[in-house]
Design an enzyme around this catalytic site. Structure first.
Site, mmCIF file in Angstrom:
data_model
loop_
_atom_site.group_PDB
_atom_site.id
_atom_site.type_symbol
_atom_site.label_atom_id
_atom_site.label_comp_id
_atom_site.label_asym_id
_atom_site.label_seq_id
_atom_site.Cartn_x
_atom_site.Cartn_y
_atom_site.Cartn_z
ATOM 1 N N LYS A 75 0.829 -1.197 0.000
ATOM 2 C CA LYS A 75 0.000 0.000 0.000
ATOM 3 C C LYS A 75 0.877 1.267 0.000
ATOM 4 O O LYS A 75 1.976 1.242 0.559
ATOM 5 C CB LYS A 75 -0.836 -0.059 1.281
ATOM 6 C CG LYS A 75 -1.696 1.105 1.585
ATOM 7 C CD LYS A 75 -2.282 0.889 2.979
ATOM 8 C CE LYS A 75 -2.929 2.144 3.510
ATOM 9 N NZ LYS A 75 -1.991 3.249 3.740
ATOM 10 N N LYS A 111 7.492 0.920 1.464
ATOM 11 C CA LYS A 111 8.135 0.142 0.389
ATOM 12 C C LYS A 111 9.492 0.710 0.004
ATOM 13 O O LYS A 111 10.488 0.003 -0.045
ATOM 14 C CB LYS A 111 7.279 0.147 -0.893
ATOM 15 C CG LYS A 111 5.991 -0.606 -0.816
ATOM 16 C CD LYS A 111 5.240 -0.497 -2.124
ATOM 17 C CE LYS A 111 4.838 0.914 -2.506
ATOM 18 N NZ LYS A 111 3.893 1.541 -1.573
ATOM 19 N N LYS A 171 5.184 8.210 -8.169
ATOM 20 C CA LYS A 171 5.753 9.212 -7.244
ATOM 21 C C LYS A 171 7.222 9.465 -7.557
ATOM 22 O O LYS A 171 7.771 10.523 -7.240
ATOM 23 C CB LYS A 171 5.648 8.700 -5.804
ATOM 24 C CG LYS A 171 4.574 9.366 -4.975
ATOM 25 C CD LYS A 171 4.762 9.169 -3.470
ATOM 26 C CE LYS A 171 4.749 7.740 -2.997
ATOM 27 N NZ LYS A 171 4.965 7.580 -1.546
ATOM 28 N N ASP A 219 -1.858 -1.701 -4.641
ATOM 29 C CA ASP A 219 -2.820 -2.652 -5.187
ATOM 30 C C ASP A 219 -2.547 -2.912 -6.658
ATOM 31 O O ASP A 219 -2.044 -2.057 -7.363
ATOM 32 C CB ASP A 219 -4.235 -2.093 -5.068
ATOM 33 C CG ASP A 219 -4.561 -1.708 -3.661
ATOM 34 O OD1 ASP A 219 -5.410 -2.345 -3.062
ATOM 35 O OD2 ASP A 219 -3.935 -0.729 -3.162
HETATM 36 P P1 ADP Z 1 6.032 3.908 0.243
HETATM 37 O O1 ADP Z 1 7.211 3.783 -0.632
HETATM 38 O O2 ADP Z 1 5.377 2.594 0.567
HETATM 39 O O3 ADP Z 1 5.011 4.887 -0.274
HETATM 40 P P2 ADP Z 1 7.899 5.145 2.072
HETATM 41 O O4 ADP Z 1 8.995 4.141 2.068
HETATM 42 O O5 ADP Z 1 8.089 6.379 1.282
HETATM 43 O O6 ADP Z 1 6.511 4.472 1.672
HETATM 44 O O7 ADP Z 1 7.636 5.474 3.605
HETATM 45 C C1 ADP Z 1 6.669 6.399 4.050
HETATM 46 C C2 ADP Z 1 7.166 7.067 5.318
HETATM 47 O O8 ADP Z 1 7.220 6.121 6.379
HETATM 48 C C3 ADP Z 1 8.559 7.667 5.186
HETATM 49 O O9 ADP Z 1 8.586 8.924 5.789
HETATM 50 C C4 ADP Z 1 9.452 6.658 5.916
HETATM 51 O O10 ADP Z 1 10.567 7.256 6.514
HETATM 52 C C5 ADP Z 1 8.496 6.135 6.992
HETATM 53 N N1 ADP Z 1 8.857 4.765 7.412
HETATM 54 C C6 ADP Z 1 8.815 3.633 6.686
HETATM 55 N N2 ADP Z 1 9.234 2.567 7.397
HETATM 56 C C7 ADP Z 1 9.561 3.038 8.636
HETATM 57 C C8 ADP Z 1 10.062 2.431 9.850
HETATM 58 N N3 ADP Z 1 10.285 1.128 9.941
HETATM 59 N N4 ADP Z 1 10.281 3.255 10.916
HETATM 60 C C9 ADP Z 1 10.031 4.578 10.842
HETATM 61 N N5 ADP Z 1 9.568 5.197 9.726
HETATM 62 C C10 ADP Z 1 9.318 4.447 8.634
HETATM 63 MG MG MG Z 2 7.575 4.668 -2.460
#
Ligand code: ADP
Ligand code: MG
Length: 291
Positions: A13, A18, A44, A130
């Site tokens: 999600k 991710k 993104k 998804d």
């Molecule tokens: P996605 O790629 O799924 O959209 P992101 O990797 O960009 O999500 O993460 C979204 C936010 O959550 C970021 O600000 C990231 O630093 C934070 N985040 C993700 N995993 C962790 C974790 N294990 N501990 C703290 N913050 C996290």
């Molecule tokens: Mg991402």
């Protein structure tokens, strides 16, 4: 004979972690001595930021919009420890299919034999949640990726997205599609979050590959534009990412998951809802007792 490149897709999600997980995984694999490419497939286009000091790179689709012929090396950028970074990109807002970037970028790389020429060991696709659009299913459907891992927290919407992904994997599983390696349980914090994920993987006949705690070290590293592997290599969190990387490097057997049906998932969720309420009201003591 050319060596076999391990191709992995990470789904989950939006906002679930991710890109953070993928970048730390890439960084840890590269520190292990593997030649890694991280392929951002989210419109993104921020997948590889923390591998490049927080900087964005031009996407494949943007570059193709500027000129009709693109050489692969024009869209591959070097990141932390020599990791190759690519962002597929997305269509102009409101126009076309958001999965277009993946299809186009993968085709371009195939034609130009990029993976072979760069002598890669691992390619990791960081793909949006998804499986709503055919484009996002490309790494699964076309058998481009061999193993799929999904990042999920214990929140219902994240589990719902993971379950949908399992449906997509199951659909293409007899047609040479990618299979499921397991779930990367992210943002583990509360005592019951692990129990919820454990129960979900049991119900869907898969496994948890790693429990990744919610950690301020991740936030600090991200604010510096870096992965935790780069910014805080001695931290406990970096150790968790290294453990994840070692498991994924050694992983060979993926399986077809058994997604829950709509009603089953609903019932499963409300059972947990009842349990958490009872826990809050002090009606149940030890975890798992009421389930
Ligand atoms: P996605 O790629 O799924 O959209 P992101 O990797 O960009 O999500 O993460 C979204 C936010 O959550 C970021 O600000 C990231 O630093 C934070 N985040 C993700 N995993 C962790 C974790 N294990 N501990 C703290 N913050 C996290
Ligand atoms: Mg991402």
């Amino acid at each position: 004979m050319a060596k076999k490149i391990k191709q992995i897709a990470i789904y989950g999600k939006g906002g679930i972690g991710k890109s953070t997980t993928t970048s730390n995984l890439s960084a840890a694999l590269s520190v292990m001595g593997l030649k890694v490419m991280q392929f951002g497939c989210d419109p993104k286009s921020d997948s590889t930021n923390t591998l490049r000091d927080g900087k964005y790179i031009p996407t494949v689709l943007d570059t193709l919009r500027e000129k009709s012929v693109v050489k692969a090396h024009e869209v591959i950028f070097e990141g932390f420890n020599g990791i190759y970074c690519v962002e597929a990109g997305g269509p102009a807002p409101g126009v076309g299919c958001a999965g277009r970037g993946i299809i186009t970028a993968v085709e371009l790389f195939k034609q130009q034999r990029v993976f072979e020429d760069l002598d890669l060991d691992v390619v990791i696709y960081d793909v949006l949640g998804d499986v709503v659009c055919g484009g996002f299913a490309v790494p699964i459907r076309e058998g481009i990726a061999e193993h799929v891992f999904t990042v999920s927290s214990s929140d219902f919407m994240a589990i719902y997205a993971a379950n949908n992904l399992f449906k997509g994997i199951q659909k293409y599983s007899n047609a040479g599609g990618a299979l499921l390696g397991g779930v990367i349980a992210n943002s583990m914090g509360t005592p019951y979050s692990k129990d919820i994920i454990d129960d979900f993987v049991e119900q869907t006949q898969t496994q948890v590959v790693e429990y990744v705690p919610r950690s301020i070290t991740v936030t600090q590293s991200e604010l510096q534009g870096k992965t935790t592997i780069e910014a805080a290599p001695d931290s406990a969190q970096a150790g968790v990412y290294r453990s994840l990387a070692a498991k994924i490097a050694a992983h060979t057997e993926s399986k077809t998951p058994k997604p829950l049906g709509v009603t089953e998932l609903r019932e499963w969720a409300s059972k947990w809802g009842d349990y958490l309420l009872a826990l809050e009201q002090g009606k149940v003591g030890s975890l798992g007792a009421a389930i």
